[in-house]
Write a protein that holds these residues in place. Structure first.
Motif, PDB file in Angstrom:
ATOM      1  N   ASN A  67      -2.486  13.666   0.813  1.00  0.00           N
ATOM      2  CA  ASN A  67      -2.252  12.372   1.444  1.00  0.00           C
ATOM      3  C   ASN A  67      -2.030  12.519   2.947  1.00  0.00           C
ATOM      4  O   ASN A  67      -2.487  11.685   3.739  1.00  0.00           O
ATOM      5  CB  ASN A  67      -1.050  11.704   0.783  1.00  0.00           C
ATOM      6  CG  ASN A  67      -0.838  10.281   1.241  1.00  0.00           C
ATOM      7  OD1 ASN A  67       0.146   9.978   1.908  1.00  0.00           O
ATOM      8  ND2 ASN A  67      -1.741   9.383   0.877  1.00  0.00           N
TER       9      ASN A  67
ATOM     10  N   GLU B  90       0.819  -1.208   0.000  1.00  0.00           N
ATOM     11  CA  GLU B  90       0.000   0.000   0.000  1.00  0.00           C
ATOM     12  C   GLU B  90       0.856   1.262   0.000  1.00  0.00           C
ATOM     13  O   GLU B  90       0.582   2.217  -0.745  1.00  0.00           O
ATOM     14  CB  GLU B  90      -0.936  -0.003   1.209  1.00  0.00           C
ATOM     15  CG  GLU B  90      -1.830   1.228   1.267  1.00  0.00           C
ATOM     16  CD  GLU B  90      -2.796   1.217   2.437  1.00  0.00           C
ATOM     17  OE1 GLU B  90      -3.624   2.137   2.516  1.00  0.00           O
ATOM     18  OE2 GLU B  90      -2.713   0.293   3.282  1.00  0.00           O
ATOM     19  N   ASN B  91       1.897   1.281   0.827  1.00  0.00           N
ATOM     20  CA  ASN B  91       2.705   2.493   0.940  1.00  0.00           C
ATOM     21  C   ASN B  91       3.660   2.685  -0.232  1.00  0.00           C
ATOM     22  O   ASN B  91       4.102   3.812  -0.487  1.00  0.00           O
ATOM     23  CB  ASN B  91       3.457   2.482   2.267  1.00  0.00           C
ATOM     24  CG  ASN B  91       2.534   2.771   3.434  1.00  0.00           C
ATOM     25  OD1 ASN B  91       2.000   3.869   3.550  1.00  0.00           O
ATOM     26  ND2 ASN B  91       2.313   1.782   4.279  1.00  0.00           N
TER      27      ASN B  91
ATOM     28  N   ASP C 146      -8.015  12.246  -1.496  1.00  0.00           N
ATOM     29  CA  ASP C 146      -6.914  11.280  -1.543  1.00  0.00           C
ATOM     30  C   ASP C 146      -7.283  10.078  -2.410  1.00  0.00           C
ATOM     31  O   ASP C 146      -6.455   9.580  -3.176  1.00  0.00           O
ATOM     32  CB  ASP C 146      -6.574  10.833  -0.125  1.00  0.00           C
ATOM     33  CG  ASP C 146      -5.365   9.912  -0.084  1.00  0.00           C
ATOM     34  OD1 ASP C 146      -4.248  10.391  -0.348  1.00  0.00           O
ATOM     35  OD2 ASP C 146      -5.537   8.707   0.183  1.00  0.00           O
TER      36      ASP C 146
ATOM     37  N   ASP D 190       1.288   4.723  -2.219  1.00  0.00           N
ATOM     38  CA  ASP D 190       0.995   6.031  -1.631  1.00  0.00           C
ATOM     39  C   ASP D 190       2.224   6.920  -1.506  1.00  0.00           C
ATOM     40  O   ASP D 190       2.127   8.138  -1.698  1.00  0.00           O
ATOM     41  CB  ASP D 190       0.401   5.851  -0.230  1.00  0.00           C
ATOM     42  CG  ASP D 190      -1.038   5.361  -0.258  1.00  0.00           C
ATOM     43  OD1 ASP D 190      -1.604   5.234  -1.355  1.00  0.00           O
ATOM     44  OD2 ASP D 190      -1.577   5.098   0.823  1.00  0.00           O
TER      45      ASP D 190
ATOM     46  N   ASN E  93      -5.277   9.029  -5.976  1.00  0.00           N
ATOM     47  CA  ASN E  93      -4.578   7.746  -6.033  1.00  0.00           C
ATOM     48  C   ASN E  93      -5.183   6.755  -7.024  1.00  0.00           C
ATOM     49  O   ASN E  93      -4.636   5.656  -7.183  1.00  0.00           O
ATOM     50  CB  ASN E  93      -4.543   7.110  -4.639  1.00  0.00           C
ATOM     51  CG  ASN E  93      -3.412   7.648  -3.797  1.00  0.00           C
ATOM     52  OD1 ASN E  93      -2.242   7.383  -4.057  1.00  0.00           O
ATOM     53  ND2 ASN E  93      -3.748   8.429  -2.782  1.00  0.00           N
TER      54      ASN E  93
END
Length: 309
Positions: A170, A142-143, A194, A146, A198
């Motif tokens: 974010n 996930e990161n 956000d 992001d 994304n």
């Protein structure tokens, strides 16, 4: 073409890989403090008031960044873009935290559980080794989207304002985009912004994970199958595709029961593989590094194809 933008993105990416996050005076932390003060001044149990908060907190940095970019020459724009890229990326720090957890795995899981709290918001005090590694892999997936792919994408598309604006949005989502009684309405605008920002980067990250699966011992078709079949059931429209693609690319089974302070969530199963094990921390971070490099290549190409406006 916008050569300054492309060069700045590449230099900033290299700085993040070499240096990680600044140890002191991190500009994102400074923004967070300012946004926290603004939240306290504007808070009300209202979507409208939350939309004002989001507009001001994101809009002011974007306008300031646009003015700086517009008034700078070629070398200065490349420098400002490199500095901002370094500030907003988090790839090196994400990898370091993942490895820190992996290095603590052993007969006594207490230290690994405690260090895992630096990466995830779930409760970690009762996780077994497989649960710890699963949490690490999900967080890395996930990161990566992001904290690396998305800022690079918006840097390629919109330059300095894109980098600054994405990171501001974010950060607001992390601060107020929670489904708590206090923030459900006030944080709605930040969370939705956000999500929108994304949408494309998350799918770019998932596509890279699938394409690069053979370099970590996986198969692209497994990643694509998990993405198509499993991601729609994930509560996040953007974390779902990336986590599912990572699961398939690594040959793992992610998802399942996830315990938070607020309660228990039954996350959908992602992938058809085996349970995560200690060696998968290194495999996940290797895949993340490959995805990061692919995202940089895409961002540079986007920057070079855009005419400076």
């Amino acid at each position: 073409m916008d050569l300054a933008r492309a060069v700045g993105l590449a230099l900033g990416f290299a700085a993040d890989r070499a240096l990680g996050d600044p140890r002191r005076g991190h500009p994102v932390a400074g923004f967070g403090r300012a946004a926290g003060a603004l939240e306290r001044a504007l808070w009300a149990d209202s979507r409208g008031r939350g939309a004002v908060f989001t507009t001001v907190a994101v809009g002011l940095p974007v306008v300031a960044a646009a003015r700086v970019e517009r008034r700078s020459g070629l070398l200065a724009r490349a420098g400002w873009t490199a500095l901002a890229t370094w500030a907003v990326l988090g790839g090196r720090s994400l990898e370091s935290e993942a490895h820190a957890v992996g290095d603590l795995l052993g007969p006594d899981l207490g230290p690994a559980r405690q260090r895992l709290t630096h990466l995830v918001g779930r409760r970690t005090d009762e996780l077994d080794e497989a649960g710890i590694v699963r949490a690490v892999v999900e967080s890395v997936a996930e990161n990566t989207s992001d904290a690396v792919v998305a800022p690079l994408w918006w840097g390629g598309v919109a330059g300095l304002p894109g980098l600054v604006g994405y990171r501001a949005a974010n950060t607001l989502d992390a601060m107020v985009g929670h489904r708590t009684e206090r923030l459900l309405r006030f944080g709605w605008a930040s969370a939705r912004l956000d999500d929108v920002l994304n949408l494309v980067p998350a799918r770019v990250a998932a596509a890279h994970a699938a394409a690069l699966a053979p370099l970590v011992g996986g198969r692209p078709l497994d990643a694509l199958r998990a993405w198509e079949r499993d991601a729609p059931a994930h509560p996040s429209p953007n974390a779902g595709p990336v986590e599912a693609a990572f699961a398939g690319a690594l040959g793992l089974r992610l998802g399942g029961e996830t315990v938070y302070a607020s309660g228990v969530e039954q996350r959908p199963r992602l992938g058809d593989g085996r349970e995560a094990a200690a060696p998968d921390v290194a495999r996940a971070t290797r895949l993340a590094r490959l995805v990061d490099r692919g995202a940089l290549a895409v961002a540079v190409v986007v920057a070079l194809r855009r005419r400076r406006g």
